[in-house]
Each structure stands twice: as C-alpha cells, then as structure tokens.
Design an enzyme around this catalytic site. Structure first.
Site, PDB file in Angstrom:
ATOM      1  N   ASP A  10       0.838  -1.115  -0.101  1.00 52.19           N
ATOM      2  CA  ASP A  10       0.049   0.098   0.136  1.00 52.19           C
ATOM      3  C   ASP A  10       0.762   1.208  -0.049  1.00 52.19           C
ATOM      4  O   ASP A  10       1.889   1.130   0.841  1.00 52.19           O
ATOM      5  CB  ASP A  10      -1.049   0.037   1.181  1.00 52.19           C
ATOM      6  CG  ASP A  10      -2.013   0.837   1.207  1.00 52.19           C
ATOM      7  OD1 ASP A  10      -3.217   0.591   1.149  1.00 52.19           O
ATOM      8  OD2 ASP A  10      -1.892   2.375   0.959  1.00 52.19           O
ATOM      9  N   ILE A  11       0.599   2.230  -0.938  1.00 53.74           N
ATOM     10  CA  ILE A  11       1.316   3.598  -0.939  1.00 53.74           C
ATOM     11  C   ILE A  11       1.218   4.305   0.542  1.00 53.74           C
ATOM     12  O   ILE A  11       2.051   4.976   0.531  1.00 53.74           O
ATOM     13  CB  ILE A  11       0.866   4.379  -2.089  1.00 53.74           C
ATOM     14  CG1 ILE A  11       1.695   5.107  -2.819  1.00 53.74           C
ATOM     15  CG2 ILE A  11      -0.452   5.155  -1.601  1.00 53.74           C
ATOM     16  CD1 ILE A  11       1.541   5.868  -3.956  1.00 53.74           C
ATOM     17  N   ASN A  71     -12.784  -3.435   2.389  1.00 56.83           N
ATOM     18  CA  ASN A  71     -13.774  -2.327   2.670  1.00 56.83           C
ATOM     19  C   ASN A  71     -14.612  -2.422   1.293  1.00 56.83           C
ATOM     20  O   ASN A  71     -14.296  -2.288   0.164  1.00 56.83           O
ATOM     21  CB  ASN A  71     -12.964  -0.999   2.779  1.00 56.83           C
ATOM     22  CG  ASN A  71     -12.186  -0.954   3.857  1.00 56.83           C
ATOM     23  OD1 ASN A  71     -12.348  -1.514   4.954  1.00 56.83           O
ATOM     24  ND2 ASN A  71     -10.789  -0.089   3.851  1.00 56.83           N
ATOM     25  N   GLY A 107     -14.911   3.062   3.880  1.00 58.65           N
ATOM     26  CA  GLY A 107     -13.719   3.324   3.643  1.00 58.65           C
ATOM     27  C   GLY A 107     -13.175   3.081   2.159  1.00 58.65           C
ATOM     28  O   GLY A 107     -11.935   3.156   1.723  1.00 58.65           O
ATOM     29  N   GLN A 108     -13.887   2.487   1.403  1.00 61.49           N
ATOM     30  CA  GLN A 108     -13.471   1.966   0.102  1.00 61.49           C
ATOM     31  C   GLN A 108     -13.269   3.163  -0.803  1.00 61.49           C
ATOM     32  O   GLN A 108     -14.175   4.130  -0.972  1.00 61.49           O
ATOM     33  CB  GLN A 108     -14.423   1.031  -0.550  1.00 61.49           C
ATOM     34  CG  GLN A 108     -13.851   0.529  -1.824  1.00 61.49           C
ATOM     35  CD  GLN A 108     -14.811  -0.658  -2.534  1.00 61.49           C
ATOM     36  OE1 GLN A 108     -16.007  -0.945  -2.052  1.00 61.49           O
ATOM     37  NE2 GLN A 108     -14.172  -1.147  -3.571  1.00 61.49           N
ATOM     38  N   SER A 109     -12.055   3.389  -1.421  1.00 55.77           N
ATOM     39  CA  SER A 109     -11.676   4.369  -2.297  1.00 55.77           C
ATOM     40  C   SER A 109     -11.391   3.984  -3.481  1.00 55.77           C
ATOM     41  O   SER A 109     -11.431   4.690  -4.486  1.00 55.77           O
ATOM     42  CB  SER A 109     -10.705   5.468  -1.682  1.00 55.77           C
ATOM     43  OG  SER A 109      -9.426   4.657  -1.370  1.00 55.77           O
ATOM     44  N   HIS A 139     -10.363  -5.579  -3.251  1.00 57.90           N
ATOM     45  CA  HIS A 139      -8.531  -5.478  -2.691  1.00 57.90           C
ATOM     46  C   HIS A 139      -9.024  -5.914  -1.497  1.00 57.90           C
ATOM     47  O   HIS A 139      -9.657  -5.478  -0.687  1.00 57.90           O
ATOM     48  CB  HIS A 139      -7.931  -4.534  -2.972  1.00 57.90           C
ATOM     49  CG  HIS A 139      -8.451  -3.130  -2.428  1.00 57.90           C
ATOM     50  ND1 HIS A 139      -9.626  -2.531  -3.189  1.00 57.90           N
ATOM     51  CD2 HIS A 139      -8.255  -2.404  -1.279  1.00 57.90           C
ATOM     52  CE1 HIS A 139     -10.014  -1.300  -2.373  1.00 57.90           C
ATOM     53  NE2 HIS A 139      -9.367  -1.400  -1.529  1.00 57.90           N
ATOM     54  N   LEU A 140      -8.094  -6.952  -0.998  1.00 55.81           N
ATOM     55  CA  LEU A 140      -7.992  -7.543   0.322  1.00 55.81           C
ATOM     56  C   LEU A 140      -6.971  -6.811   0.897  1.00 55.81           C
ATOM     57  O   LEU A 140      -5.595  -6.858   0.401  1.00 55.81           O
ATOM     58  CB  LEU A 140      -7.777  -9.014   0.253  1.00 55.81           C
ATOM     59  CG  LEU A 140      -7.487  -9.626   1.474  1.00 55.81           C
ATOM     60  CD1 LEU A 140      -9.058  -9.546   2.404  1.00 55.81           C
ATOM     61  CD2 LEU A 140      -7.177 -11.220   1.455  1.00 55.81           C
ATOM     62  N   HIS A 141      -6.877  -6.138   1.883  1.00 55.92           N
ATOM     63  CA  HIS A 141      -5.861  -5.469   2.729  1.00 55.92           C
ATOM     64  C   HIS A 141      -5.352  -6.559   3.853  1.00 55.92           C
ATOM     65  O   HIS A 141      -5.998  -6.925   4.699  1.00 55.92           O
ATOM     66  CB  HIS A 141      -6.339  -4.406   3.832  1.00 55.92           C
ATOM     67  CG  HIS A 141      -6.858  -3.011   2.970  1.00 55.92           C
ATOM     68  ND1 HIS A 141      -6.149  -1.941   3.018  1.00 55.92           N
ATOM     69  CD2 HIS A 141      -8.190  -2.802   2.282  1.00 55.92           C
ATOM     70  CE1 HIS A 141      -6.851  -1.069   2.332  1.00 55.92           C
ATOM     71  NE2 HIS A 141      -8.140  -1.680   1.957  1.00 55.92           N
TER      72      HIS A 141
HETATM   73  P1  5GP Z   1      -9.778   1.288   0.074  1.00 51.91           P
HETATM   74  O1  5GP Z   1      -9.437   2.767   0.910  1.00 51.91           O
HETATM   75  O2  5GP Z   1     -10.336   1.488  -1.171  1.00 51.91           O
HETATM   76  O3  5GP Z   1     -10.092   0.091   1.109  1.00 51.91           O
HETATM   77  O4  5GP Z   1      -8.232   0.919  -0.039  1.00 51.91           O
HETATM   78  C1  5GP Z   1      -7.461   1.568  -1.162  1.00 51.91           C
HETATM   79  C2  5GP Z   1      -5.936   1.405  -0.800  1.00 51.91           C
HETATM   80  O5  5GP Z   1      -5.375   1.814  -1.937  1.00 51.91           O
HETATM   81  C3  5GP Z   1      -5.574   2.757   0.286  1.00 51.91           C
HETATM   82  O6  5GP Z   1      -5.165   2.014   1.343  1.00 51.91           O
HETATM   83  C4  5GP Z   1      -4.571   3.400  -0.566  1.00 51.91           C
HETATM   84  O7  5GP Z   1      -3.410   3.995   0.333  1.00 51.91           O
HETATM   85  C5  5GP Z   1      -4.134   2.621  -1.549  1.00 51.91           C
HETATM   86  N1  5GP Z   1      -3.577   3.282  -2.766  1.00 51.91           N
HETATM   87  C6  5GP Z   1      -4.138   4.423  -3.351  1.00 51.91           C
HETATM   88  N2  5GP Z   1      -3.451   4.669  -4.290  1.00 51.91           N
HETATM   89  C7  5GP Z   1      -2.323   3.886  -4.773  1.00 51.91           C
HETATM   90  C8  5GP Z   1      -1.365   3.684  -5.406  1.00 51.91           C
HETATM   91  O8  5GP Z   1      -1.227   4.682  -6.338  1.00 51.91           O
HETATM   92  N3  5GP Z   1      -0.406   2.855  -5.225  1.00 51.91           N
HETATM   93  C9  5GP Z   1      -0.800   1.955  -4.184  1.00 51.91           C
HETATM   94  N4  5GP Z   1       0.281   0.929  -3.968  1.00 51.91           N
HETATM   95  N5  5GP Z   1      -1.519   2.089  -3.352  1.00 51.91           N
HETATM   96  C10 5GP Z   1      -2.268   2.844  -3.593  1.00 51.91           C
END
Ligand code: 5GP
Ligand code: ZN
Length: 115
Positions: free
Chosen positions: A33-34, A88, A94-96, A101-103
C-alpha cells in the site's frame, strides 16, 4: 470484466503504474500500500476488474479463495505473529478504489474494533 484501463489497480496489474509488487500468480497480484497503516500493509487484488468483494465472490469463489491464500502465504513468509485481512466495501466503509482488494495488515498490535 477483464481489466479496465481507467482503473488504478488494473493499471498497476498491467504495469502501467509502478507498484512495489510482493507476490504475483495467475489470478492475483499483491503490492505494498502506498500509504501503509502498519509495518505490513499489502493490497491483494484479483486480475479481473470487479468492484468489490461481494461481486468477486459471486463471479469466482475460487479467485476469492486465492486472495486469502495469498494473504496467508505473505503472512507466513514474514512470520507475522498476527494479521488482519479486510475488504472495505462502499465509501462508508472507507473504500476508495473500486477494484476489489484484500488489505493484509500486520507487524504491530492491531486495535479492535477498527474505526
Ligand atoms: P480502500 O480505501 O479502497 O479500501 O483502499 C485503497 C488503498 O489503496 C488505500 O489504502 C490507499 O492507500 C491505496 N492506494 C491508493 N492509491 C495507490 C497507489 O497508487 N499505489 C498503491 N500501491 N496504493 C494505493
Ligand atoms: Zn480494476
């Protein structure tokens, strides 16, 4: 659908956007994760574009299992003493990024319940 050129994670799968790849097999790609929330924070994604975990489970129980197997493999490789694997679903959770995707989080004590 297969892959969507407008989707961030599809573009990472295609190699169009760089990512720190941790594991790759026929059905899943895992990368750091970034914006890590723990010493281990890996995103494990299917190589097909589906919006969320529920859709993925409907389309392919087998690939859904592959995500969890990848999480277990990474956790074992790193000898994590505990880990959390979470999807999420929806903005309120919190899904963005709307590619399932599985964290995988670990490497520190994790509080419960999550925020
Ligand atoms: P969500 O919020 O949808 O559950 O998780 C999305 C995740 O993607 C976040 O934890 C965010 O930090 C990560 N993310 C967003 N943009 C990028 C990217 O460009 N590269 C990587 N490796 N992770 C990303
Ligand atoms: Zn996608």
């Amino acid at each position: 659908m297969a892959l969507d050129s407008a989707c961030l994670f599809c573009r990472i799968i295609l190699g169009e956007i760089p990512a720190d790849i941790v594991l790759r097999n026929d059905n899943v790609v895992a990368f750091n994760d970034i914006n890590p929330q723990a010493p281990t924070h890996v995103l494990i994604v299917p190589r097909l574009h589906v919006e969320n975990a529920g859709e993925l489970a409907q389309i392919s129980p087998s690939i859904t299992a592959d995500l969890f197997n990848a999480a277990a493999e990474i956790a074992a490789q790193r000898a994590l003493s505990g880990h959390r694997a979470v999807f999420n679903t929806g903005a309120d959770a919190g899904q963005s990024v709307f590619h399932a995707h599985l964290h995988l989080l670990g490497g520190r004590a994790l509080a419960w319940p999550p925020g």
